[in-house]
Design an enzyme around this catalytic site. Sequence first.
Site, short mmCIF file in Angstrom:
data_model
loop_
_atom_site.label_atom_id
_atom_site.label_comp_id
_atom_site.label_asym_id
_atom_site.label_seq_id
_atom_site.Cartn_x
_atom_site.Cartn_y
_atom_site.Cartn_z
N LYS A 172 0.83 -1.20 0.00
CA LYS A 172 0.00 0.00 0.00
C LYS A 172 0.87 1.25 0.00
CE LYS A 172 -3.98 -2.16 0.32
NZ LYS A 172 -5.09 -1.99 -0.62
N HIS A 303 -10.32 -8.26 -8.24
CA HIS A 303 -10.02 -7.78 -6.89
C HIS A 303 -10.53 -8.73 -5.81
CE1 HIS A 303 -11.48 -5.42 -3.30
NE2 HIS A 303 -10.19 -5.14 -3.29
#
Length: 374
Positions: A172, A303
């Site tokens: 991230k 996803h």
Amino acid sequence: MGIASVRFGRYAVPLARPVSDAKVATGRQRPLAQLDVLTCEIATADGLEGLGFSYTTRAGTPAQFAHAREVGELLLGEDPSGIGRIYDRLSWAGASVGRSGVATQALAAIDVALWDLKAKRAGLPLAKLLGAYRDSVRVYNTSGGYLQAPIEEVKEKATRSLAGGIGGIKIKVGQPSMGEDLRRLTAVREHLGDGVPLMVDANQQWDRAGALRFGRAVEDLGLVWIEEPLDAYDAEGHAQLAAALDTPIATGEMLTGVPDLVRLIDLRAVDFLQPDVPRVGGITPYLKVAALADHAHLQVAPHFVMEIHVHLAAAYPRDSWVEHIEWLSPLFEERLEIAGGRMAVPDRPGLGLTLAGRARDWRLDEVEFRADGR
């Protein structure tokens, strides 16, 4: 052959440890501590059963459950092989609340259960029912790369993931300090070396200028993609970014309607399209999007929910990436096999999943409809 019963369950599955991404780092959301799941179990008069599920993070599953409870009784007596017709009927039953968002996410659990049932009736894994191109798919790990973890922990988890057979690592980014993002990312790239596929995910953090600055700053790191650099609905901005950068752009996971994903395709706004079966409304709409993505010569990297997406990625003409996040694993008895950078398609019929006995500990609500009235 008709549908004899339908059962919906609502679950709160705790994470081993709360995680934070850019939305948390910038104060838009609180850390994620649990996954909220809507399940659908469909049984036919001849004794076959299909299992499907949808999910939300932080809010929305009570609304999904309420919508499923309103339309679920319409399934009774239907021929479960008529998946498209059933989807249309349930969509029209909830037409006043729209064709995206909570309503279609509730339908996703039903739609997945119907596809699971259809594959079981054929005695095939779902991937083979759909026409599999391969028996395994490329897999990357995300759960070890969240922002609450110190960089040494991120590096350690990446090493463990690769040793366990994972083929790529995603971390991230999107913190208030872009310099800190670049420091962490550079440290991970140096730790992994140049040969390991590495992705980053900004979770819609930047404006167009900021995303362009970041993209230019990381061009020499050889990233597989930059994910969600902009607001999920900024298709034009993603198109401009994709045209300006050598590093591929990935997005689409937050979009809950087929037209929004099609817009990304039409504008050439992505290199890797990332539809999410539970969010887009099920396997039926996902397959429409995937066909258009292939026609446009795009890569697809669905996803989350690897338990569903391993089948769909195996049935996509181009060798796709599937995201390894283990948060839903406790719900199911079975485990997916990973080796050599790839995730194997289960050889069991349907999705190859059954709810674990311990799942009842996380169940918050349940409702069942039966054709016999019991």
